[in-house]
Design a protein around this motif. Sequence first.
Motif, PDB file in Angstrom:
ATOM      1  N   TYR A 237       4.060 -12.298 -11.164  1.00  0.00           N
ATOM      2  CA  TYR A 237       4.897 -12.405  -9.964  1.00  0.00           C
ATOM      3  C   TYR A 237       4.040 -12.208  -8.711  1.00  0.00           C
ATOM      4  N   GLY A 238       3.140 -11.227  -8.776  1.00  0.00           N
ATOM      5  CA  GLY A 238       2.245 -10.995  -7.645  1.00  0.00           C
ATOM      6  C   GLY A 238       1.345 -12.191  -7.375  1.00  0.00           C
ATOM      7  N   SER A 239       0.869 -12.826  -8.444  1.00  0.00           N
ATOM      8  CA  SER A 239       0.036 -14.024  -8.279  1.00  0.00           C
ATOM      9  C   SER A 239       0.835 -15.147  -7.633  1.00  0.00           C
ATOM     10  N   MET A 240       2.102 -15.261  -8.021  1.00  0.00           N
ATOM     11  CA  MET A 240       2.967 -16.268  -7.407  1.00  0.00           C
ATOM     12  C   MET A 240       3.135 -15.995  -5.913  1.00  0.00           C
ATOM     13  N   LEU A 241       3.314 -14.726  -5.560  1.00  0.00           N
ATOM     14  CA  LEU A 241       3.455 -14.378  -4.141  1.00  0.00           C
ATOM     15  C   LEU A 241       2.193 -14.733  -3.360  1.00  0.00           C
ATOM     16  N   ASP A 242       1.042 -14.601  -4.014  1.00  0.00           N
ATOM     17  CA  ASP A 242      -0.220 -14.931  -3.346  1.00  0.00           C
ATOM     18  C   ASP A 242      -0.320 -16.414  -3.009  1.00  0.00           C
ATOM     19  N   THR A 243       0.429 -17.243  -3.723  1.00  0.00           N
ATOM     20  CA  THR A 243       0.366 -18.691  -3.479  1.00  0.00           C
ATOM     21  C   THR A 243       1.380 -19.156  -2.435  1.00  0.00           C
ATOM     22  N   LEU A 244       2.243 -18.251  -1.979  1.00  0.00           N
ATOM     23  CA  LEU A 244       3.322 -18.667  -1.085  1.00  0.00           C
ATOM     24  C   LEU A 244       2.809 -19.262   0.222  1.00  0.00           C
ATOM     25  N   ALA A 245       1.728 -18.692   0.764  1.00  0.00           N
ATOM     26  CA  ALA A 245       1.192 -19.214   2.027  1.00  0.00           C
ATOM     27  C   ALA A 245       0.794 -20.675   1.869  1.00  0.00           C
ATOM     28  N   GLY A 246       0.156 -20.988   0.740  1.00  0.00           N
ATOM     29  CA  GLY A 246      -0.221 -22.370   0.485  1.00  0.00           C
ATOM     30  C   GLY A 246       0.986 -23.267   0.299  1.00  0.00           C
ATOM     31  N   LEU A 247       2.032 -22.737  -0.338  1.00  0.00           N
ATOM     32  CA  LEU A 247       3.246 -23.529  -0.547  1.00  0.00           C
ATOM     33  C   LEU A 247       3.961 -23.790   0.774  1.00  0.00           C
ATOM     34  N   VAL A 248       3.939 -22.807   1.666  1.00  0.00           N
ATOM     35  CA  VAL A 248       4.541 -23.002   2.990  1.00  0.00           C
ATOM     36  C   VAL A 248       3.815 -24.119   3.732  1.00  0.00           C
ATOM     37  N   THR A 249       2.500 -24.149   3.614  1.00  0.00           N
ATOM     38  CA  THR A 249       1.712 -25.211   4.248  1.00  0.00           C
ATOM     39  C   THR A 249       2.125 -26.582   3.723  1.00  0.00           C
ATOM     40  N   ILE A 250       2.375 -26.656   2.419  1.00  0.00           N
ATOM     41  CA  ILE A 250       2.811 -27.926   1.826  1.00  0.00           C
ATOM     42  C   ILE A 250       4.173 -28.335   2.374  1.00  0.00           C
ATOM     43  N   VAL A 251       5.069 -27.360   2.506  1.00  0.00           N
ATOM     44  CA  VAL A 251       6.399 -27.649   3.048  1.00  0.00           C
ATOM     45  C   VAL A 251       6.294 -28.231   4.455  1.00  0.00           C
ATOM     46  N   LEU A 252       5.320 -27.755   5.231  1.00  0.00           N
ATOM     47  CA  LEU A 252       5.189 -28.159   6.633  1.00  0.00           C
ATOM     48  C   LEU A 252       4.333 -29.410   6.830  1.00  0.00           C
ATOM     49  N   GLN A 253       3.791 -29.961   5.750  1.00  0.00           N
ATOM     50  CA  GLN A 253       2.864 -31.088   5.891  1.00  0.00           C
ATOM     51  C   GLN A 253       3.477 -32.264   6.640  1.00  0.00           C
ATOM     52  N   SER A 254       4.658 -32.690   6.236  1.00  0.00           N
ATOM     53  CA  SER A 254       5.272 -33.864   6.863  1.00  0.00           C
ATOM     54  C   SER A 254       5.594 -33.593   8.328  1.00  0.00           C
ATOM     55  N   LEU A 255       6.013 -32.355   8.626  1.00  0.00           N
ATOM     56  CA  LEU A 255       6.305 -32.016  10.016  1.00  0.00           C
ATOM     57  C   LEU A 255       5.017 -31.975  10.832  1.00  0.00           C
ATOM     58  N   ASN A 256       3.955 -31.475  10.242  1.00  0.00           N
ATOM     59  CA  ASN A 256       2.656 -31.478  10.928  1.00  0.00           C
ATOM     60  C   ASN A 256       2.215 -32.901  11.260  1.00  0.00           C
ATOM     61  N   THR A 257       2.413 -33.792  10.301  1.00  0.00           N
ATOM     62  CA  THR A 257       2.041 -35.192  10.518  1.00  0.00           C
ATOM     63  C   THR A 257       2.863 -35.798  11.647  1.00  0.00           C
ATOM     64  N   ALA A 258       4.169 -35.519  11.634  1.00  0.00           N
ATOM     65  CA  ALA A 258       5.045 -36.034  12.690  1.00  0.00           C
ATOM     66  C   ALA A 258       4.669 -35.448  14.046  1.00  0.00           C
ATOM     67  N   GLU A 259       4.305 -34.166  14.047  1.00  0.00           N
ATOM     68  CA  GLU A 259       3.899 -33.516  15.300  1.00  0.00           C
ATOM     69  C   GLU A 259       2.625 -34.142  15.851  1.00  0.00           C
TER      70      GLU A 259
END
Length: 509
Positions: A237-259
């Motif tokens: 579970y802790g390892s999964m939490l460590d990956t959250l920052a990277g997952l958030v970046t993936i979520v924002l990819q399309s918005l970053n591109t649009a920006e």
Amino acid sequence: MLCEKTWIEPHSIPYLQSALVVASPDYGIANSVIGTAKVLSGVNDASTYLDTLAAGQLVPATISQTVFGLPRIVQIAQQTGTTVSQDGDNIVNALTTLAQSSSGDPAALFDAALKSIQDALNHIDQLLPTAESNLSTIIGSDVPDRLADSFGRIEIALKTLQSQIGTLKSSMLAAVAEAGSTTSISTQILTKHLTAKKVYNVLQTVRNLRAFLPVLRYTLNTSIEDAVEADNYLQAYGSMLDTLAGLVTIVLQSLNTAEQSFYGTVKSGITNLSTAYTGMKELIQALGIVTDVPQLGADIMAMLSKFTTTLEATETDILSVATELQSYLNAIKAMVTISDPEVISISESKLIGALIKTLISSGPYSRFCFNKYKVQVSDLADYLLQESTVCVEREVPRLANLGATVQSILEMNAFDFEDIYDWLTICDGIQEPTDRAACVTRIAQSYTALGDYFSDKYDLLFDLTTSEVNASKQRVKICINLSRRWLSDGYIPDLQDNIKQCALKGPNK
């Protein structure tokens, strides 16, 4: 059938002695005692199993998490097993020495055996309440109750053994007293006092003690196994939490591109507008009515002043848009980032606590309930990010629409000054000074006012960008908050309650 006759017909005892007893002196006397070999065999069997209770022989455990008392659970279980193993070995050694001794003081040998039993009983009295109390604080009553059950049977058996060894001691001393020596006891005197039943009672109690050990080892091992399983889950579970920052970046990819696309539209549009205006202004400044007639030149520059001041700091204007867009992305990222302690804090989450405590309590349904719900708990973060992705993706086409709107405004702004040079070239071609001045005046009257409108539309670019960015942030905030509120107010408490009910009532609860 020989054993059955032993209890009924005393005259068969000599036969049993020859059939069942190893020909060796026992209990500090020169004689062999019936059943001693069997007692030693039972003691050796118990000794072999006692070794498996030592900490190093229990389930291997390396605990990395400090939460939920996991290290303490393992420590208590290992200490309990080691204490039982050591006390048992002390009893085994004392009984072995007693049974195999051919000389010495029988009373001292028996006393040593009795002392080892009493020491074990004392340790139970000291160890059990402490272990029960410490474990109850961490994991509830299931494991402590099982330990109490196991030690209760062991304690009764030890007290029985203590009484039986005491009886053997009294019988042996009576035989020695009647014979007058430990080296010249007749078979008749020995069997009169030290009957087969007394010896076989000891054997049965030793076997009972051996029979009571597996459930104790099972209790200790399962408790350790559950702690290890909990530790492994929390590590994952802790390892999964460590990956959250990277997952958030993936979520924002399309918005970053649009920006980036929107920013490119603004930057190129403003740059092109400024370049076009600067080029036109340079052409105007080269006209004769500007270079040769100072007054007309001043009037024309005054006419252009609003356009000039509006576009004099375009790099700063572009930078302000970049700053605002970055602030927008940071705000969206903060909204998408999961901050609920129920999901991201192993130590503070009541949901994770319910799941782990259910497992380490080692109750009747603990492992079933843990495996039933563990994936649902682990998947919460992923679910939250998926919901956030939906909220963010909705803003991508809206940002594209904003870019198209800004592009349209920039194109319309260019219309405001694109004809000025052409009009002024007409004035420049007029030779008569009064008519030429009148021509410039008429153009200046129109374009001075148009400069104000140009400035308003230019400012509209930034006002519109600010308003839409703020509106977008608010839309995303509402969307994410509503989805997460449903989880925090409904799904998570319900899941937590389901885990607790499952632990109490079992399947389908």
